[in-house]
Each structure stands twice: as structure tokens, then as C-alpha cells.
Design a protein around this motif. Structure first.
Motif, PDB file in Angstrom:
ATOM      1  N   ARG A  64       2.691   8.336   6.470  1.00  0.00           N
ATOM      2  CA  ARG A  64       3.729   7.736   7.045  1.00  0.00           C
ATOM      3  C   ARG A  64       4.039   6.200   6.561  1.00  0.00           C
ATOM      4  NH1 ARG A  64       5.427   8.697  12.958  1.00  0.00           N
ATOM      5  NH2 ARG A  64       4.967  10.791  13.252  1.00  0.00           N
ATOM      6  N   THR A  65       4.847   5.646   6.273  1.00  0.00           N
ATOM      7  CA  THR A  65       5.227   4.427   6.009  1.00  0.00           C
ATOM      8  C   THR A  65       4.971   3.512   7.195  1.00  0.00           C
ATOM      9  OG1 THR A  65       7.440   4.277   6.927  1.00  0.00           O
ATOM     10  CG2 THR A  65       7.099   4.805   4.836  1.00  0.00           C
ATOM     11  N   ILE A  66       4.455   2.142   7.087  1.00  0.00           N
ATOM     12  CA  ILE A  66       4.080   1.208   8.193  1.00  0.00           C
ATOM     13  C   ILE A  66       5.000   1.238   9.228  1.00  0.00           C
ATOM     14  CG2 ILE A  66       3.680  -1.322   8.578  1.00  0.00           C
ATOM     15  CD1 ILE A  66       2.910  -1.682   5.795  1.00  0.00           C
ATOM     16  N   GLU A  67       6.322   1.267   9.112  1.00  0.00           N
ATOM     17  CA  GLU A  67       7.272   1.432  10.202  1.00  0.00           C
ATOM     18  C   GLU A  67       7.068   2.499  10.728  1.00  0.00           C
ATOM     19  OE1 GLU A  67      12.228   1.275  10.891  1.00  0.00           O
ATOM     20  OE2 GLU A  67      11.330   1.183   8.939  1.00  0.00           O
ATOM     21  N   PRO A  81      -6.577   0.151  16.628  1.00  0.00           N
ATOM     22  CA  PRO A  81      -7.494   0.461  15.358  1.00  0.00           C
ATOM     23  C   PRO A  81      -7.395  -0.885  14.603  1.00  0.00           C
ATOM     24  CG  PRO A  81      -5.810   2.297  15.562  1.00  0.00           C
ATOM     25  CD  PRO A  81      -5.588   1.185  16.709  1.00  0.00           C
ATOM     26  N   ARG A  82      -8.723  -1.429  14.250  1.00  0.00           N
ATOM     27  CA  ARG A  82      -8.807  -2.463  13.262  1.00  0.00           C
ATOM     28  C   ARG A  82      -8.155  -2.121  12.065  1.00  0.00           C
ATOM     29  NH1 ARG A  82     -12.120  -6.800  11.766  1.00  0.00           N
ATOM     30  NH2 ARG A  82     -10.601  -8.009  10.534  1.00  0.00           N
ATOM     31  N   TYR A  83      -8.486  -0.977  11.644  1.00  0.00           N
ATOM     32  CA  TYR A  83      -8.157  -0.362  10.280  1.00  0.00           C
ATOM     33  C   TYR A  83      -7.323   0.508  10.173  1.00  0.00           C
ATOM     34  CZ  TYR A  83     -11.855  -3.847   8.434  1.00  0.00           C
ATOM     35  OH  TYR A  83     -12.677  -4.805   8.118  1.00  0.00           O
ATOM     36  N   ALA A  84      -6.280   0.844   9.459  1.00  0.00           N
ATOM     37  CA  ALA A  84      -5.428   1.829   9.144  1.00  0.00           C
ATOM     38  C   ALA A  84      -4.950   1.934   7.836  1.00  0.00           C
ATOM     39  CB  ALA A  84      -4.249   1.886  10.117  1.00  0.00           C
ATOM     40  N   VAL A  85      -4.834   3.239   7.350  1.00  0.00           N
ATOM     41  CA  VAL A  85      -4.321   3.499   6.105  1.00  0.00           C
ATOM     42  C   VAL A  85      -2.996   4.198   5.991  1.00  0.00           C
ATOM     43  CG1 VAL A  85      -4.858   4.786   3.770  1.00  0.00           C
ATOM     44  CG2 VAL A  85      -6.865   3.785   4.918  1.00  0.00           C
ATOM     45  N   THR A  86      -2.033   3.582   5.686  1.00  0.00           N
ATOM     46  CA  THR A  86      -0.479   4.055   5.766  1.00  0.00           C
ATOM     47  C   THR A  86      -0.268   4.129   4.246  1.00  0.00           C
ATOM     48  OG1 THR A  86       0.615   1.921   5.749  1.00  0.00           O
ATOM     49  CG2 THR A  86      -0.468   3.015   7.696  1.00  0.00           C
ATOM     50  N   SER A  87       1.100   4.863   4.270  1.00  0.00           N
ATOM     51  CA  SER A  87       1.944   4.825   3.118  1.00  0.00           C
ATOM     52  C   SER A  87       1.043   5.981   2.010  1.00  0.00           C
ATOM     53  CB  SER A  87       2.296   3.679   2.434  1.00  0.00           C
ATOM     54  OG  SER A  87       2.746   2.778   3.410  1.00  0.00           O
ATOM     55  N   ASN A  88       0.425   6.835   2.602  1.00  0.00           N
ATOM     56  CA  ASN A  88      -0.585   7.717   1.809  1.00  0.00           C
ATOM     57  C   ASN A  88      -1.703   6.992   0.793  1.00  0.00           C
ATOM     58  OD1 ASN A  88      -0.522  10.663   1.116  1.00  0.00           O
ATOM     59  ND2 ASN A  88      -0.914  10.199  -0.860  1.00  0.00           N
ATOM     60  N   GLY A  89      -1.978   5.960   1.531  1.00  0.00           N
ATOM     61  CA  GLY A  89      -2.980   5.091   0.797  1.00  0.00           C
ATOM     62  C   GLY A  89      -2.582   3.846   0.238  1.00  0.00           C
ATOM     63  N   GLY A  90      -1.124   3.618  -0.214  1.00  0.00           N
ATOM     64  CA  GLY A  90      -0.502   2.646  -0.609  1.00  0.00           C
ATOM     65  C   GLY A  90      -0.560   1.236   0.387  1.00  0.00           C
ATOM     66  N   LYS A 136      14.310   9.341  -0.071  1.00  0.00           N
ATOM     67  CA  LYS A 136      14.065   8.109  -0.324  1.00  0.00           C
ATOM     68  C   LYS A 136      12.776   7.591  -0.869  1.00  0.00           C
ATOM     69  CE  LYS A 136      12.006   7.338   4.478  1.00  0.00           C
ATOM     70  NZ  LYS A 136      12.329   6.690   5.713  1.00  0.00           N
ATOM     71  N   HIS A 137      12.600   6.511  -1.351  1.00  0.00           N
ATOM     72  CA  HIS A 137      11.755   5.909  -2.271  1.00  0.00           C
ATOM     73  C   HIS A 137      10.910   5.217  -1.115  1.00  0.00           C
ATOM     74  CE1 HIS A 137       9.892   3.904  -6.091  1.00  0.00           C
ATOM     75  NE2 HIS A 137       8.978   4.960  -5.824  1.00  0.00           N
ATOM     76  N   SER A 138       9.997   5.622  -0.530  1.00  0.00           N
ATOM     77  CA  SER A 138       9.188   5.176   0.627  1.00  0.00           C
ATOM     78  C   SER A 138       8.250   4.109   0.447  1.00  0.00           C
ATOM     79  CB  SER A 138       8.389   6.256   1.562  1.00  0.00           C
ATOM     80  OG  SER A 138       9.478   7.315   2.118  1.00  0.00           O
ATOM     81  N   ASP A 139       8.673   2.863   0.720  1.00  0.00           N
ATOM     82  CA  ASP A 139       7.521   1.831   0.398  1.00  0.00           C
ATOM     83  C   ASP A 139       7.571   1.301  -0.974  1.00  0.00           C
ATOM     84  OD1 ASP A 139       7.032   1.083   3.161  1.00  0.00           O
ATOM     85  OD2 ASP A 139       5.124   1.876   3.324  1.00  0.00           O
TER      86      ASP A 139
END
Length: 275
Positions: A64-67, A81-90, A136-139
Motif C-alpha cells: 500500500r501507498t502511505i495514504e 507502530p514506530r516503524y512501518a514499511v509502505t509502498s512495497n519497500g519504497g 496508476k504509478h503509485s508513489d
């Protein structure tokens, strides 16, 4: 210790993906979109995750994107969560904000893959309104494509998957979505960055799609739901440990197994057989 997990169809589920044994009145709404609850978690999954979070750092990892990630109010409000990885790692979020150092690293990695415009141009050669509804070109990192799954030409998609590999891009189909993702954007790389920042020694991870493979490889112990792309691709290969149940029950199974693994003596769960 880190528990890093994919979200959709791993910890949280849409109404269609819940599976047997769970009714609408028996699940917890976790995501609100346009005034409607669209994703859910079982009460037992929530309880197990609360207990596990007392001893391990819970790191959500998602395509998922940040949004889109921020719509999952239950995880944000309950686990903070203190940390999260979004945008497939982006993107790596720290206290909800994108880490600029990680984004600069990703920008350099993207230079090793084919340009996004050429990838979507190549996809246009097999795309048709009969099965591609929108994209769409996500992030500005990867393509998210809405499908009519029943009309998707399987052979052409598999040929395109091989073509993409030569461009250093990957293809994943999850439900009614297809993702085209460059090699430089991976969940596993984002997770290892979090591990380095936190100084954590052990990682347990879970995920159900082919885009989760880098996440699973970055872990010391990995478990996969008994559904989804990885299960369909590797169910007989013996490469992964699978949950006993599919659907929402898989989330309960995988957290229980991970809690058991974390409880093992370090020398035992750091051994090769723990994977």
C-alpha cells in the motif's frame, strides 16, 4: 526482536477474503474508506498481536501507498507502530513520517531498473479494456493495475512476466490487482533497513504474495498463509512453512507460531532449521 508482517490477506481481510468460520458480526473493522469499513481482523488475531507486541517490535510491511496504509485506523491507533514499511519497500515510515535517507537510497536503486515509462509502454502491448480497467504509478515507484481477473490472458501475462525480469521489474497478481514493481523497491530491503536502525537481532515475518518473498528471505523465521500467490506457487516445494488454515484463520495461526518461535532459546531459533 521484530515481527514484520504483510497486511492484506495476511493480518487483515476484506469481506470476500475472510474465509470460512467468520461472520460479519464476529470480526473487528480495521479500515475505513469512503465511509465504509472494508477490511477486518479477527478478535483472536488482535489479542495475539497485542500480546506479541509486548515483547517484539511489530513492523507492518505493505505494498500500500502511505495514504492507503493510513486508512487502516485500527493498527495505527491500537499498536502505534514506530516503524512501518509502505509502498512495497519504497518508503520507511518512522513515527508516521517517511524517512528521507531511505528514500534517497531507493532513488539510487531505481536507476538499475528500466525506466517506468518503458515498462508501461511494454505492458500496453498486451493490455486491453477487456481485462485492464485502470492503472496508476503509485508513489512514482510502481504500477498498480485494476483487473477483470476472469478475462486476464494468462499466457500473455506469464510471457510479460519473463520480459519484465529482463527489465529488472517484477509482476504480482493479488485479487483484482496487478503490481509491476522495479527490483530496487522491495519489502525485504526496507525491513533490513529497520533492523539496522533498531539493532534488532532476530526477525520473524509473514506474507502471502510473491512481492513478500524478499520480506520472508530477510527473516530468520518465516511463515506463509495457506492461500495466495506463494502458497499456489510453492505448496509442494517444501520451501516455506504454511499455516494450518487459510483465510482469516491463517492470521491467528501464524502469530501463534511466531510467538512460539520467539519463545525458543536464542541458540535454537537462530539455527538454519528455524527457517
Amino acid at each position: 526482536m521484530i515481527f514484520a508482517s504483510d497486511l492484506d490477506r495476511t493480518l487483515i481481510y476484506s469481506k470476500k477474503a475472510i474465509g470460512e468460520g467468520f461472520g460479519a458480526a464476529e470480526v473487528i473493522p480495521v479500515e475505513l474508506y469512503q465511509g465504509e469499513h472494508i477490511s477486518f481482523m479477527s478478535p483472536e488475531t488482535a489479542r495475539l498481536l497485542v500480546e506479541l507486541s509486548k515483547t517484539a517490535l511489530f513492523v507492518p510491511v505493505t505494498t500500500r501507498t502511505i495514504e492507503q496504509y493510513e486508512r487502516i485506523f485500527y493498527i495505527r491507533e491500537t499498536f502505534k507502530p514506530r516503524y512501518a514499511v509502505t509502498s512495497n519497500g519504497g518508503n520507511v515510515l518512522i513515527d508516521g513520517e517517511p524517512d528521507p535517507d531511505w528514500r534517497r537510497h531507493v532513488a539510487k536503486s531505481l536507476a538499475e531498473s528500466e525506466e517506468a515509462e518503458k515498462v508501461i509502454e511494454a505492458f500496453g502491448r498486451i493490455s486491453s479494456p477487456e481485462w485492464v480497467k485502470s492503472y496508476k504509478h503509485s508513489d512514482s515507484l510502481f504500477y498498480s493495475i485494476i483487473l477483470d481477473r476472469e478475462n486476464m490472458p494468462l499466457e500473455q501475462v506469464e510471457d510479460f512476466r519473463r520480459e519484465l525480469a529482463g527489465m529488472r521489474w517484477n509482476l504480482s497478481v493479488q485479487g483484482r490487482k496487478m503490481y509491476l514493481v522495479p527490483d530496487g523497491v522491495s519489502k525485504g530491503a526496507g525491513l533490513l533497513y529497520v533492523k539496522e536502525r533498531t539493532g534488532s537481532s532476530r526477525i520473524a515475518a509473514s506474507g502471502d504474495s510473491l512481492l513478500d518473498e524478499s520480506l520472508l528471505r530477510a527473516a530468520d523465521y518465516a511463515i506463509v498463509p495457506r492461500h495466495g500467490e506463494i502458497y499456489a506457487s510453492y505448496m509442494e516445494a517444501g520451501l516455506y512453512t504454511f499455516t494450518e488454515r487459510d483465510g482469516m484463520g491463517a492470521a491467528e495461526d501464524l502469530i501463534s507460531k511466531i510467538a512460539e518461535w520467539f519463545a525458543l532459546p536464542a541458540a535454537e531459533n537462530d539455527s538454519p532449521s528455524a527457517k
